[in-house]
Design a protein around this motif. Structure first.
Motif, PDB file in Angstrom:
ATOM      1  N   ILE A   6       0.864  -1.179   0.000  1.00  0.00           N
ATOM      2  CA  ILE A   6       0.000   0.000   0.000  1.00  0.00           C
ATOM      3  C   ILE A   6       0.902   1.231   0.000  1.00  0.00           C
ATOM      4  O   ILE A   6       1.757   1.371   0.867  1.00  0.00           O
ATOM      5  CB  ILE A   6      -0.926   0.043   1.231  1.00  0.00           C
ATOM      6  CG1 ILE A   6      -1.781  -1.216   1.332  1.00  0.00           C
ATOM      7  CG2 ILE A   6      -1.829   1.282   1.171  1.00  0.00           C
ATOM      8  CD1 ILE A   6      -2.638  -1.292   2.590  1.00  0.00           C
ATOM      9  N   ASN A   7       0.729   2.089  -0.992  1.00  0.00           N
ATOM     10  CA  ASN A   7       1.495   3.334  -1.066  1.00  0.00           C
ATOM     11  C   ASN A   7       0.605   4.499  -0.678  1.00  0.00           C
ATOM     12  O   ASN A   7      -0.536   4.573  -1.126  1.00  0.00           O
ATOM     13  CB  ASN A   7       2.003   3.564  -2.500  1.00  0.00           C
ATOM     14  CG  ASN A   7       2.946   2.471  -2.934  1.00  0.00           C
ATOM     15  OD1 ASN A   7       3.782   2.021  -2.166  1.00  0.00           O
ATOM     16  ND2 ASN A   7       2.803   2.027  -4.161  1.00  0.00           N
ATOM     17  N   PHE A   8       1.141   5.395   0.129  1.00  0.00           N
ATOM     18  CA  PHE A   8       0.382   6.576   0.550  1.00  0.00           C
ATOM     19  C   PHE A   8       1.033   7.829  -0.007  1.00  0.00           C
ATOM     20  O   PHE A   8       2.255   7.963   0.035  1.00  0.00           O
ATOM     21  CB  PHE A   8       0.341   6.672   2.079  1.00  0.00           C
ATOM     22  CG  PHE A   8      -0.439   5.561   2.715  1.00  0.00           C
ATOM     23  CD1 PHE A   8      -1.813   5.652   2.848  1.00  0.00           C
ATOM     24  CD2 PHE A   8       0.196   4.418   3.181  1.00  0.00           C
ATOM     25  CE1 PHE A   8      -2.545   4.629   3.429  1.00  0.00           C
ATOM     26  CE2 PHE A   8      -0.521   3.388   3.766  1.00  0.00           C
ATOM     27  CZ  PHE A   8      -1.907   3.488   3.885  1.00  0.00           C
ATOM     28  N   MET A  52      -6.299   3.275   9.246  1.00  0.00           N
ATOM     29  CA  MET A  52      -7.703   3.108   8.845  1.00  0.00           C
ATOM     30  C   MET A  52      -7.814   2.537   7.440  1.00  0.00           C
ATOM     31  O   MET A  52      -8.569   1.604   7.195  1.00  0.00           O
ATOM     32  CB  MET A  52      -8.431   4.466   8.866  1.00  0.00           C
ATOM     33  CG  MET A  52      -8.878   4.922  10.219  1.00  0.00           C
ATOM     34  SD  MET A  52      -9.771   6.493  10.048  1.00  0.00           S
ATOM     35  CE  MET A  52     -11.274   5.932   9.257  1.00  0.00           C
ATOM     36  N   VAL A  53      -7.055   3.116   6.520  1.00  0.00           N
ATOM     37  CA  VAL A  53      -7.090   2.657   5.132  1.00  0.00           C
ATOM     38  C   VAL A  53      -6.570   1.221   5.046  1.00  0.00           C
ATOM     39  O   VAL A  53      -7.173   0.374   4.381  1.00  0.00           O
ATOM     40  CB  VAL A  53      -6.236   3.568   4.211  1.00  0.00           C
ATOM     41  CG1 VAL A  53      -6.144   2.983   2.819  1.00  0.00           C
ATOM     42  CG2 VAL A  53      -6.819   4.963   4.158  1.00  0.00           C
ATOM     43  N   ILE A  66      -8.493  -1.893   3.411  1.00  0.00           N
ATOM     44  CA  ILE A  66      -7.934  -2.568   2.231  1.00  0.00           C
ATOM     45  C   ILE A  66      -7.632  -4.029   2.552  1.00  0.00           C
ATOM     46  O   ILE A  66      -7.875  -4.911   1.733  1.00  0.00           O
ATOM     47  CB  ILE A  66      -6.702  -1.808   1.689  1.00  0.00           C
ATOM     48  CG1 ILE A  66      -7.178  -0.495   1.055  1.00  0.00           C
ATOM     49  CG2 ILE A  66      -5.938  -2.661   0.676  1.00  0.00           C
ATOM     50  CD1 ILE A  66      -6.097   0.422   0.567  1.00  0.00           C
ATOM     51  N   ASP A  67      -7.144  -4.287   3.769  1.00  0.00           N
ATOM     52  CA  ASP A  67      -6.886  -5.678   4.171  1.00  0.00           C
ATOM     53  C   ASP A  67      -8.168  -6.509   4.103  1.00  0.00           C
ATOM     54  O   ASP A  67      -8.153  -7.666   3.694  1.00  0.00           O
ATOM     55  CB  ASP A  67      -6.287  -5.741   5.580  1.00  0.00           C
ATOM     56  CG  ASP A  67      -4.828  -5.297   5.597  1.00  0.00           C
ATOM     57  OD1 ASP A  67      -4.211  -5.208   4.509  1.00  0.00           O
ATOM     58  OD2 ASP A  67      -4.309  -5.015   6.698  1.00  0.00           O
ATOM     59  N   LYS A  68      -9.286  -5.908   4.513  1.00  0.00           N
ATOM     60  CA  LYS A  68     -10.573  -6.618   4.439  1.00  0.00           C
ATOM     61  C   LYS A  68     -10.921  -6.932   2.987  1.00  0.00           C
ATOM     62  O   LYS A  68     -11.413  -8.016   2.689  1.00  0.00           O
ATOM     63  CB  LYS A  68     -11.694  -5.767   5.061  1.00  0.00           C
ATOM     64  CG  LYS A  68     -11.757  -5.862   6.558  1.00  0.00           C
ATOM     65  CD  LYS A  68     -12.943  -5.079   7.090  1.00  0.00           C
ATOM     66  CE  LYS A  68     -12.884  -5.000   8.601  1.00  0.00           C
ATOM     67  NZ  LYS A  68     -13.797  -4.000   9.136  1.00  0.00           N
ATOM     68  N   LEU A  69     -10.668  -5.975   2.104  1.00  0.00           N
ATOM     69  CA  LEU A  69     -10.942  -6.201   0.685  1.00  0.00           C
ATOM     70  C   LEU A  69     -10.044  -7.310   0.136  1.00  0.00           C
ATOM     71  O   LEU A  69     -10.488  -8.169  -0.622  1.00  0.00           O
ATOM     72  CB  LEU A  69     -10.734  -4.910  -0.120  1.00  0.00           C
ATOM     73  CG  LEU A  69     -11.724  -3.769   0.133  1.00  0.00           C
ATOM     74  CD1 LEU A  69     -11.337  -2.541  -0.678  1.00  0.00           C
ATOM     75  CD2 LEU A  69     -13.152  -4.190  -0.194  1.00  0.00           C
ATOM     76  N   GLU A 114     -11.889  10.479   7.316  1.00  0.00           N
ATOM     77  CA  GLU A 114     -12.476   9.205   7.738  1.00  0.00           C
ATOM     78  C   GLU A 114     -13.676   8.850   6.856  1.00  0.00           C
ATOM     79  O   GLU A 114     -13.816   7.721   6.400  1.00  0.00           O
ATOM     80  CB  GLU A 114     -12.902   9.258   9.216  1.00  0.00           C
ATOM     81  CG  GLU A 114     -11.749   9.389  10.193  1.00  0.00           C
ATOM     82  CD  GLU A 114     -11.160  10.804  10.321  1.00  0.00           C
ATOM     83  OE1 GLU A 114     -10.174  10.963  11.041  1.00  0.00           O
ATOM     84  OE2 GLU A 114     -11.684  11.758   9.690  1.00  0.00           O
ATOM     85  N   MET A 115     -14.554   9.840   6.632  1.00  0.00           N
ATOM     86  CA  MET A 115     -15.725   9.605   5.785  1.00  0.00           C
ATOM     87  C   MET A 115     -15.310   9.333   4.340  1.00  0.00           C
ATOM     88  O   MET A 115     -15.886   8.469   3.671  1.00  0.00           O
ATOM     89  CB  MET A 115     -16.676  10.813   5.834  1.00  0.00           C
ATOM     90  CG  MET A 115     -17.442  10.918   7.134  1.00  0.00           C
ATOM     91  SD  MET A 115     -18.346  12.495   7.243  1.00  0.00           S
ATOM     92  CE  MET A 115     -19.581  12.285   5.969  1.00  0.00           C
TER      93      MET A 115
END
Length: 101
Positions: free
Chosen positions: A3-5, A19-20, A24-27, A76-77
């Motif tokens: 994951i790149n930020f 948070m991201v 993303i891990d869930k996806l 967050e939203m």
């Protein structure tokens, strides 16, 4: 999975990255064909108090890249909105992949 930020006029935040990463891990757990994620945080000066905090997420997976952007009053939203949008796209991609086998 990488994951790149990237931050544009936004201070880097490990809390937002966490948070991201969780979303993303869930996806990735559901859709194991995701190779990489690029996440962009941007602040935009807007006249509306409900926008200005932008989160773009681009996923690399087989086929065209998946992309979602959200512009809300909080990061967050925006993270939640963009990742929900990606989940819809991933679901469609997975259905297509199934029908092509």
């Amino acid at each position: 999975m990488q994951i790149n930020f990237e931050y544009d006029a936004v201070t880097a935040s490990s809390r937002l990255e966490e948070m991201v990463s969780k979303r993303i891990d869930k996806l990735v757990d559901k859709y194991d064909f995701i190779v990489r994620a690029d996440v962009f945080f941007k602040t935009e000066n807007t006249s509306s108090p409900d926008t200005g905090k932008i989160c773009n997420i681009r996923l690399s997976a087989p086929g065209p890249r998946l992309f979602a952007q959200a512009n809300t009053k909080s990061y967050e939203m925006s993270i939640a909105e963009a990742s929900d949008e990606l989940e819809i796209q991933l679901r469609k991609r997975k259905e297509k992949m199934k029908t092509h086998h």
